[in-house]
Design a protein around this motif. Structure first.
Motif, PDB file in Angstrom:
ATOM      1  N   GLU A  20      74.940  31.294 -22.144  1.00 44.04           N
ATOM      2  CA  GLU A  20      74.403  32.480 -21.480  1.00 44.04           C
ATOM      3  C   GLU A  20      72.881  32.450 -21.613  1.00 44.04           C
ATOM      4  O   GLU A  20      72.314  33.019 -22.543  1.00 44.04           O
ATOM      5  CB  GLU A  20      75.018  33.740 -22.085  1.00 44.04           C
ATOM      6  CG  GLU A  20      76.529  33.800 -21.899  1.00 44.04           C
ATOM      7  CD  GLU A  20      77.143  35.077 -22.434  1.00 44.04           C
ATOM      8  OE1 GLU A  20      76.393  35.905 -23.018  1.00 44.04           O
ATOM      9  OE2 GLU A  20      78.365  35.259 -22.278  1.00 44.04           O
TER      10      GLU A  20
ATOM     11  N   VAL B 152      76.702  36.490 -15.822  1.00 43.99           N
ATOM     12  CA  VAL B 152      76.070  35.227 -16.204  1.00 43.99           C
ATOM     13  C   VAL B 152      76.439  34.189 -15.148  1.00 43.99           C
ATOM     14  O   VAL B 152      77.621  34.024 -14.820  1.00 43.99           O
ATOM     15  CB  VAL B 152      76.532  34.756 -17.597  1.00 43.99           C
ATOM     16  CG1 VAL B 152      75.947  33.386 -17.914  1.00 43.99           C
ATOM     17  CG2 VAL B 152      76.122  35.776 -18.662  1.00 43.99           C
TER      18      VAL B 152
ATOM     19  N   ARG C 278      83.296  27.616 -21.064  1.00 41.46           N
ATOM     20  CA  ARG C 278      82.294  28.679 -21.233  1.00 41.46           C
ATOM     21  C   ARG C 278      80.924  28.021 -21.255  1.00 41.46           C
ATOM     22  O   ARG C 278      80.685  27.105 -22.044  1.00 41.46           O
ATOM     23  CB  ARG C 278      82.547  29.467 -22.512  1.00 41.46           C
ATOM     24  CG  ARG C 278      83.775  30.353 -22.456  1.00 41.46           C
ATOM     25  CD  ARG C 278      83.804  31.342 -23.607  1.00 41.46           C
ATOM     26  NE  ARG C 278      84.071  30.670 -24.872  1.00 41.46           N
ATOM     27  CZ  ARG C 278      85.270  30.584 -25.453  1.00 41.46           C
ATOM     28  NH1 ARG C 278      86.327  31.145 -24.868  1.00 41.46           N
ATOM     29  NH2 ARG C 278      85.428  29.959 -26.598  1.00 41.46           N
TER      30      ARG C 278
END
Length: 476
Positions: free
Chosen positions: A326, A338, A323
């Protein structure tokens, strides 16, 4: 005498009349440059990339003129009063006080003569001002006779470029790469226990840990960083003292070494006069070597940036094992999207560095007889690459690496489905039987464990004992 007239570089302005060996020319009254700079400004209106971009070359020229004045004073070639004024003026140039007075573009004479004279004129006029004289009078400080004493553009300009490159590497690039490597090492330590699918040929492979994967990124960059440092040692060798063609005509033998000594004291770097001054004028292989090493570093950064965006792809229909932060909205039409923008910026920087290296590499082959006349564009390419790589490394560290997170559930899901865990069975049942198990699992939609047990070659207990993904990342 000052007059008001229209100039070719920016409308109506008050000018003063300057003279050089070509005759009279009008120069803006408030500028410290002189006749030769003005001629270059009017004759080379090619692009607007100037050496003040990032100002490393102007800084290098200022530091060089300061060291040259100190060396000339040491050798009894400049009176103390003039030397002191030149040193002070050159120091102000090096510090950036007169950047607006360096208007010349990269695409000029290939020896950098105009930029050298631009520096001589600015330093001379500022020194004249310090001593109470009139700008443009060349009295009591002359740009050639005093500021350029014991020098030629052919040795001063490549020397200033080497100083600029060495300082930019030391002060800008190395700290940025150090920071990125340290951040990757920290992230590898943080996520070192996460076992995941390895991938080769963009296909599933045997397991690795996320720490091993990230550690490979930092290891590649660390090796490239060492290569850049080694190449950087080459630009510590200076052409100064070679004057026009490498013979040192009009310069005392001790001048070059003394300049290098003063530059070393000023910067803390170990500059030295090159052993072969003819080589330093006719070829710029030190710059070529630095550029090549920067290209290798850029290649490592491309690998890093691409791996990150592949591993973060999705987030639901891609790999999605990482991940990314953002940082900003990713789309003007798709809400909530994103994008891996730091990776995109980094990879664009890499393409520019590769382009710069192509320019520098070709330009480095263009030395004819006693001089290479592609020095300005080589300097621009190397210095731009350093600046872009340094900025990109800092940005990628701050806005991507420190915020990377592992999606442990997605990683575990992929690991469970990894057919290449079958590799652990091969030593026990043979390659062919193991391959048949993997193909059957894939064809029939079975788990690897189900297909292995169904084959009759592996019991449930054997499978559980032999197929241990974590142990596969650290075999004995």
């Amino acid at each position: 005498m000052s007059t008001d007239r229209t100039t070719s570089y920016g409308g109506s302005t008050t000018t003063r009349t300057e003279r050089d060996t070509m005759g009279e020319i009008e120069v803006p009254a408030g500028r410290y440059w002189g006749a030769q700079t003005q001629r270059s400004l009017e004759h080379f209106d090619i692009g607007r990339d100037t050496f003040v971009w990032g100002r490393p070359v102007v800084r290098g020229l200022g530091l060089l003129k300061k060291a040259a004045a100190q060396a000339n004073r040491d050798l009894g070639l400049l009176p103390d009063e003039i030397a002191d004024a030149v040193v002070r003026a050159a120091d102000e140039v090096a510090q950036g006080d007169f950047d607006d007075h360096f208007p010349l573009v990269v695409f000029q004479t290939g020896s950098g003569t105009q930029s050298n004279m631009n520096t001589n004129e600015v330093v001379a006029n500022r020194a004249i001002e310090i001593l109470g004289g009139e700008l443009g009078s060349k009295d009591p400080v002359h740009p050639n006779d005093h500021v350029n004493r014991s020098q030629s553009s052919n040795d001063t300009f490549p020397t200033a470029v080497h100083v600029a490159v060495a300082l930019e590497l030391t002060e800008r690039l190395f700290p940025a790469v150090d920071g990125l490597v340290a951040a990757l090492d920290a992230k590898a330590e943080e996520l070192g226990d996460v076992v995941k699918v390895g991938r080769t040929h963009l296909q599933d492979a045997t397991p690795v840990t996320l720490g091993q994967e990230i550690g490979a990124w930092s290891g590649q960059l660390r090796e490239a960083w060492r290569d850049v440092r080694r190449s950087g040692d080459r630009v510590l060798q200076l052409a100064i003292g070679g004057t026009a063609v490498g013979t040192g005509l009009n310069a005392p033998e001790a001048f070059g070494p003394k300049v290098a000594e003063h530059l070393s004291a000023e910067t803390g770097l170990e500059f030295r006069q090159a052993d072969n001054l003819f080589v330093q004028l006719a070829a710029h292989d030190g710059l070529v070597a630095v550029s090549s090493a920067l290209r290798t570093l850029a290649g490592g950064l491309m690998k890093l940036a691409n791996d990150v965006r592949w591993l973060a792809s999705g987030p639901r229909t891609g790999i999605g094992e990482l991940r990314i932060p953002e940082n900003e909205p990713g789309s003007s039409i798709m809400p909530g999207k994103v994008n891996p923008t730091q990776s995109e910026a980094m990879t664009m920087v890499v393409t520019r560095v590769f382009g710069n290296d192509a320019t520098v590499g070709f330009a480095g082959t263009q030395g004819n007889f006693q001089l290479n006349v592609f020095t300005p564009v080589m300097a621009h390419g190397v210095l731009e690459s350093i600046r872009l790589l340094a900025d990109a490394c800092r940005s990628f560290t701050e806005h991507c690496v420190v915020g990377l997170e592992a999606d442990r559930d997605r990683i575990a899901e992929h690991l469970e489905a990894d057919l290449m865990l079958v590799t652990a069975l091969a030593p026990h049942i043979g390659y062919d039987h193991a391959a048949a198990i993997a193909k059957q699992a894939h064809r029939d939609g079975l788990t690897l464990r189900e297909a292995a047990v169904a084959s009759g070659h592996v019991s449930e207990d054997d499978y559980d004992r032999w197929v241990d993904p974590e142990a596969m990342t650290r075999p004995d």
